[in-house]
Write a protein that holds these residues in place. Sequence first.
Motif, PDB file in Angstrom:
ATOM      1  N   ARG A  40       4.221   3.501 -17.600  1.00 30.54           N
ATOM      2  CA  ARG A  40       4.350   3.779 -16.175  1.00 30.54           C
ATOM      3  C   ARG A  40       5.169   2.723 -15.466  1.00 30.54           C
ATOM      4  O   ARG A  40       5.253   2.718 -14.247  1.00 30.54           O
ATOM      5  CB  ARG A  40       2.939   3.899 -15.578  1.00 30.54           C
ATOM      6  CG  ARG A  40       2.164   5.078 -16.159  1.00 30.54           C
ATOM      7  CD  ARG A  40       0.697   4.883 -16.050  1.00 30.54           C
ATOM      8  NE  ARG A  40       0.283   3.629 -16.683  1.00 30.54           N
ATOM      9  CZ  ARG A  40      -0.942   3.132 -16.591  1.00 30.54           C
ATOM     10  NH1 ARG A  40      -1.863   3.768 -15.913  1.00 30.54           N
ATOM     11  NH2 ARG A  40      -1.231   1.998 -17.200  1.00 30.54           N
ATOM     12  N   ARG A 376      -3.533   3.979 -20.388  1.00 33.10           N
ATOM     13  CA  ARG A 376      -2.517   4.320 -19.386  1.00 33.10           C
ATOM     14  C   ARG A 376      -2.893   5.609 -18.667  1.00 33.10           C
ATOM     15  O   ARG A 376      -2.278   6.652 -18.861  1.00 33.10           O
ATOM     16  CB  ARG A 376      -1.145   4.430 -20.044  1.00 33.10           C
ATOM     17  CG  ARG A 376      -0.646   3.086 -20.564  1.00 33.10           C
ATOM     18  CD  ARG A 376       0.683   3.215 -21.270  1.00 33.10           C
ATOM     19  NE  ARG A 376       1.098   1.939 -21.854  1.00 33.10           N
ATOM     20  CZ  ARG A 376       2.099   1.821 -22.726  1.00 33.10           C
ATOM     21  NH1 ARG A 376       2.771   2.900 -23.111  1.00 33.10           N
ATOM     22  NH2 ARG A 376       2.416   0.642 -23.217  1.00 33.10           N
ATOM     23  N   VAL A 377      -3.894   5.516 -17.865  1.00 32.96           N
ATOM     24  CA  VAL A 377      -4.401   6.684 -17.142  1.00 32.96           C
ATOM     25  C   VAL A 377      -4.048   6.506 -15.673  1.00 32.96           C
ATOM     26  O   VAL A 377      -4.145   5.408 -15.133  1.00 32.96           O
ATOM     27  CB  VAL A 377      -5.924   6.815 -17.338  1.00 32.96           C
ATOM     28  CG1 VAL A 377      -6.479   7.950 -16.492  1.00 32.96           C
ATOM     29  CG2 VAL A 377      -6.241   7.012 -18.811  1.00 32.96           C
ATOM     30  N   GLY A 378      -3.634   7.574 -15.056  1.00 33.92           N
ATOM     31  CA  GLY A 378      -3.246   7.480 -13.650  1.00 33.92           C
ATOM     32  C   GLY A 378      -1.861   6.893 -13.517  1.00 33.92           C
ATOM     33  O   GLY A 378      -1.207   6.545 -14.504  1.00 33.92           O
ATOM     34  N   GLY A 379      -1.396   6.798 -12.309  1.00 29.26           N
ATOM     35  CA  GLY A 379      -0.049   6.262 -12.081  1.00 29.26           C
ATOM     36  C   GLY A 379       1.006   7.297 -12.364  1.00 29.26           C
ATOM     37  O   GLY A 379       0.701   8.461 -12.662  1.00 29.26           O
ATOM     38  N   GLN A 380       2.235   6.837 -12.261  1.00 26.00           N
ATOM     39  CA  GLN A 380       3.385   7.729 -12.434  1.00 26.00           C
ATOM     40  C   GLN A 380       4.060   7.385 -13.746  1.00 26.00           C
ATOM     41  O   GLN A 380       4.555   6.264 -13.918  1.00 26.00           O
ATOM     42  CB  GLN A 380       4.347   7.506 -11.254  1.00 26.00           C
ATOM     43  CG  GLN A 380       5.687   8.175 -11.354  1.00 26.00           C
ATOM     44  CD  GLN A 380       5.619   9.648 -10.989  1.00 26.00           C
ATOM     45  OE1 GLN A 380       4.797  10.044 -10.156  1.00 26.00           O
ATOM     46  NE2 GLN A 380       6.449  10.453 -11.614  1.00 26.00           N
ATOM     47  N   GLN A 381       4.089   8.331 -14.653  1.00 31.37           N
ATOM     48  CA  GLN A 381       4.755   8.076 -15.927  1.00 31.37           C
ATOM     49  C   GLN A 381       6.250   7.856 -15.725  1.00 31.37           C
ATOM     50  O   GLN A 381       6.883   8.513 -14.903  1.00 31.37           O
ATOM     51  CB  GLN A 381       4.550   9.261 -16.871  1.00 31.37           C
ATOM     52  CG  GLN A 381       3.122   9.374 -17.392  1.00 31.37           C
ATOM     53  CD  GLN A 381       3.016  10.367 -18.529  1.00 31.37           C
ATOM     54  OE1 GLN A 381       3.739  11.365 -18.558  1.00 31.37           O
ATOM     55  NE2 GLN A 381       2.150  10.098 -19.478  1.00 31.37           N
TER      56      GLN A 381
END
Lengths: 386, 386, 386, 386
Positions: A40, A376-381
Amino acid sequence: MTDLAAVKTALKTQAVETPSWAYGNSGTRFKVFTQAGVPRSPWEKLEDAAQVHAFTGVAPTVALHIPWDKVDDYAALAKFAEERGVGLGAINSNTFQDDDYKLGSICHPDAAVRRKAVDHLLECVDIMDATGSADLKLWFADGTNYPGQDDVRARQDRLAEGLSEVYGRLGDGQRMLLEYKFFEPAFYTTDVPDWGTAYVHCLKLGSKAQVVVDTGHHAPGTNIEFIVATLLREGKLGGFDFNSRFYADDDLMVGAADPFQLFRIMYEVVRGDGFTSEVAFMLDQCHTIEAKIPAIIRSVMNVQEATAKALLVDRSSLAAAQAAGDVLGAHAVLMDAYNTDVRPLLAELREEMGLDGDPLAAYARSGWAERIVAERVGGQQAGWGA
Amino acid sequence: MTDLAAVKTALKTQAVETPSWAYGNSGTRFKVFTQAGVPRSPWEKLEDAAQVHAFTGVAPTVALHIPWDKVDDYAALAKFAEERGVGLGAINSNTFQDDDYKLGSICHPDAAVRRKAVDHLLECVDIMDATGSADLKLWFADGTNYPGQDDVRARQDRLAEGLSEVYGRLGDGQRMLLEYKFFEPAFYTTDVPDWGTAYVHCLKLGSKAQVVVDTGHHAPGTNIEFIVATLLREGKLGGFDFNSRFYADDDLMVGAADPFQLFRIMYEVVRGDGFTSEVAFMLDQCHTIEAKIPAIIRSVMNVQEATAKALLVDRSSLAAAQAAGDVLGAHAVLMDAYNTDVRPLLAELREEMGLDGDPLAAYARSGWAERIVAERVGGQQAGWGA
Amino acid sequence: MTDLAAVKTALKTQAVETPSWAYGNSGTRFKVFTQAGVPRSPWEKLEDAAQVHAFTGVAPTVALHIPWDKVDDYAALAKFAEERGVGLGAINSNTFQDDDYKLGSICHPDAAVRRKAVDHLLECVDIMDATGSADLKLWFADGTNYPGQDDVRARQDRLAEGLSEVYGRLGDGQRMLLEYKFFEPAFYTTDVPDWGTAYVHCLKLGSKAQVVVDTGHHAPGTNIEFIVATLLREGKLGGFDFNSRFYADDDLMVGAADPFQLFRIMYEVVRGDGFTSEVAFMLDQCHTIEAKIPAIIRSVMNVQEATAKALLVDRSSLAAAQAAGDVLGAHAVLMDAYNTDVRPLLAELREEMGLDGDPLAAYARSGWAERIVAERVGGQQAGWGA
Amino acid sequence: MTDLAAVKTALKTQAVETPSWAYGNSGTRFKVFTQAGVPRSPWEKLEDAAQVHAFTGVAPTVALHIPWDKVDDYAALAKFAEERGVGLGAINSNTFQDDDYKLGSICHPDAAVRRKAVDHLLECVDIMDATGSADLKLWFADGTNYPGQDDVRARQDRLAEGLSEVYGRLGDGQRMLLEYKFFEPAFYTTDVPDWGTAYVHCLKLGSKAQVVVDTGHHAPGTNIEFIVATLLREGKLGGFDFNSRFYADDDLMVGAADPFQLFRIMYEVVRGDGFTSEVAFMLDQCHTIEAKIPAIIRSVMNVQEATAKALLVDRSSLAAAQAAGDVLGAHAVLMDAYNTDVRPLLAELREEMGLDGDPLAAYARSGWAERIVAERVGGQQAGWGA
């Protein structure tokens, strides 16, 4: 006879640069399929790139793409990379994703857009100063879709003017690597469609300007290794963007579509002393349906296998057969090297380097793939455009 | 001698179907450039399509794409179209934009995904029942990127099975039009890569299954008019997806890249009585950098001009020269028609139809372009994926 | 795991037919370079073909070309071959080297030329009766150079009519193998340009008519193994004409230009049970600059190596990875077989067959090359046209 | 607005050079079809070429090919031509039809063969001195068929060395025109495969060395007009070898396969002031199945028509639309010129030049075709190799 020790030495010092964007999402015009665990941020891309180097031993640097990899503190980014065992590589510019660039960037008919594009390239050199990157890699999406749409020749003049300004900004030890591309996203003309056009511009700019060969950017039937040999002969081969393709710029894993072609390319690199010159070996690929990190590991291994085979060519026998006009004999010498199974040699080499002989299996066992999915959960890939 | 009155009659009854999605945004994998005034709903797409028909007189129907053009009440949509002078045309399915379709749709290795894809196609037939559309147009993005990725032959079995179920659902007067595509978005294999594969499947399915020729979906050097002639000879040409290309599936305006090829295609249509059969003439294009409505008007005109030239071929002179083995003479007869400037004839024709002789100028004067920019503010512009 | 014993058994029973004309002179339109020792008669061609079989063990039959290989007594020719350890294979027709065929043969606009062409084909079947050959291989140079030159569709009608008459003449156990070709020597249209056209005709003719895939006869980017898989699925793959090419119908040694493609083709043959069906594996090549017999030996070996690799694919692991949608895993299974060096296996196999493990070295030692140069003095060397 | 008088003036001064070899027999590797009345000597070729000029008015010179057009007295040949209204044009060398050239000429691994090739080129310059020809046109069949066959880079060194010696021999007012070719007769590499390679060599040689663009010598999808624009911008466009092709180097009549491409090429010539520079406009074609003189007349007319259209482009409107970023508007300006029927203009022009408005009809009426069939009996027809 080939000197196996020399082959191993050469292979141990090989360096393949992986591109930060290959760790993020990408796709076709029809769909971008996202994958769990994708980075991300530039920081997470570097973490993944470090995995590739950790298991292959020959992927020590990571190319950045601006603005996708913009950060506030490039020194911190470089330090972060270094702590994970990798370095920052070439800076790649982006003059194709702003609305202003609909009709081109530094070739645009409007001077204001050209100014904006050149300013972006100058900013990229600033970033090179901050990161210590030696290479500015330029690919322009510029071109036209319809005959008549713009003046083909005037666009060359604008291109020359823009490149010249950026060239003047390069510092000592910095290079401009100019990439050519046959088609896409422009369909009628691209403004740097072939190596000849890139060469013409680089020649006029000077010794800091060199040509990049992206293996997917040619017309069908083009003999890429001939271009490689020619550019090396002219001292103008700056580097490669490796990938493979069946038809267009498919951006598949290098070596997947035509491993024999990759070997022939690598043979011309060896023949032209490309490994001892400043040729940059970079990947530029999209992993749209396959797992990204293993795909990049496999790609690095494919380059390595082709290189090993190229180094194994018995060059004195080859030269003798060539001089004698022995068509079948000379071809056979080359094919003997290609037909060799170099995987055992490379496994041995890795073990000598303190690595696992089977990078893909070792990576699979490492738990990294599971870890990034979990963490890596959430956020903008990250992806093209971010 | 050619009968000019008959030529005019044929041209007046010509019908070119425009695609709803061409009125919305589209782009390349690098960037979608949005345009002001673009429709935000199927209703607005129909408004724009009605403009194209109003000024050309030969674009009476609009193809829909499901789910992009999904509405609650198709009868209302059909009535809305009718009030604006156009009708609803072919239903186009979409089995490529869901995450499930990463490895294919009706050829997917997983039966659950295949079920989903077939269910979508069956739903499309339901919609045909509601809209009165005669044609289900099928294009599959299915394929593989890497050798070994999936079993080429098993995918054909799955394809046959899925098509068969959908075919069985077709009602009287309904057809299945199967499109083939050489490459993209799959790069190693596509599951329907050529007309031969589409033909094999359509032949087994039965007379309601026919092949669609998308002019951009062929390998370089392919003689498309030969395919057209052959499919007409076999009674299996269901229709065209018109566009043009310089290299790949560029989706440029039809006739823009190779107007002579378009003429040759149209000549084979005339030769094979394609205008009197149920061949559907459809556009399938992307207007990524040019204004959409004028681009579609120009495309319709390009088809018209090629058709007019094809109709003007002096067929008895041509046949005589061909029978005599007069290579240059026969070629000259064909070229005479091609070299004719048919624009005055078409202007005259339009005026006879109560239209302006110059559709593009008339559209420009109409104020529609300014009106949609002013009125279509806010909301979500239509595009691939919406 | 692959069963190595089964692989060896399959390889031992492999049969590659070599073409009589490859032993004679051939060239490009620019020049035919003659070679010393080249056969001056069908009898001498068979002598050379017998050498290829003697050293490889898998080239038991020789294809004939009529009229180049016309003799008075075919029984004597067959006996002559048998005494040298080989048999007579497919009969290849020639409808392109008479002045009458300038505008085509069985598609010619003049019925008299068509009659002549059909009569020639019927004569070929007579010869098959005499030689015991099972296959009539048909390749037509028919086509046109200029748009308009002839009626594309009428030529298909003529083709169908001519083929039908010849088909009716076939006896029990005789087949008609129809070859397609993308271009050359006709440049605008060829009358059988692709597998689809060949398939359409063969399907109508009946079960004795099958399609031949010449690996050099496709547009750039065509996925040949897909065609192979499809034709096998339809029961219409009659055989191969093997050779390789970089761009056009280069007729280079099979496997020389893209060995990975040859492997993929062979894998689809294995996958589709092509080795157990009546698929004929034939070479069709030109050795314009390299020594002919060694080139043919190498070609046979290249087919063998690709076959060995195809047979070594771990099909159960492959199927498992494919079913799981494991793109990289499935690809890796295929590549593992391709990357294997099968030369030791094949050397072992040959020794088990009582042959030298290295056919090229053994042939070089045999003195045959020197003998034919010394003995074949005077006379007219065989070539295209003789 | 376009200035019609200026257009006519430009068209009247146009000069298209026809090649002596196009009047003789040629063919494909499969067959050379001879034609009655074909010249048996350079003298008779000049007679035919004079007919082409007599009826078109724009084909004033004839290119010679050495040794095919070798004569004892070139002054007599020049006088003979002059008396018939034409002049001698470029001298074309032949380094591909001797047995020695099997593996190349000036790139051959054997220095003795290279010496022979260079000597031939020097002899061609001697002939230029005798004929007063300004241009030495060089096309090399040099290349390799198999990977490994020869050293790609060493061949470049040999090429540079050979060219350099010949360049040094050029007198004042003499040029060396270097042609590139993508493939054929060499299939793996050609030693001058693309404009870039030709450019690199010409640049080093100096201002008397320029690049020739043969329109049939490119990979599929190559934008030829871009190359034309680029070479003109660099001052390195020496001339054209015109012909047309659908796939390979088909050598069909120029303008027959893609008239729109020819127009675009001519537009770039106009745009780059190519008509006022020393660009040579030459034909290089094979008329294998069509009557030769009418085919050449038609080819000259095709060049003329494309030129007329290119000159008719409203360049100020075009520039305005391009500057405004009006994609459709700019494209429309170009297409308006292309869609114009220029045949009436050209008929008028010819009549102003004292010629018949319809060259093909006038030639047919002239009786020349019948006369040469009647008179040219016996002897050896000219062809490739004679």
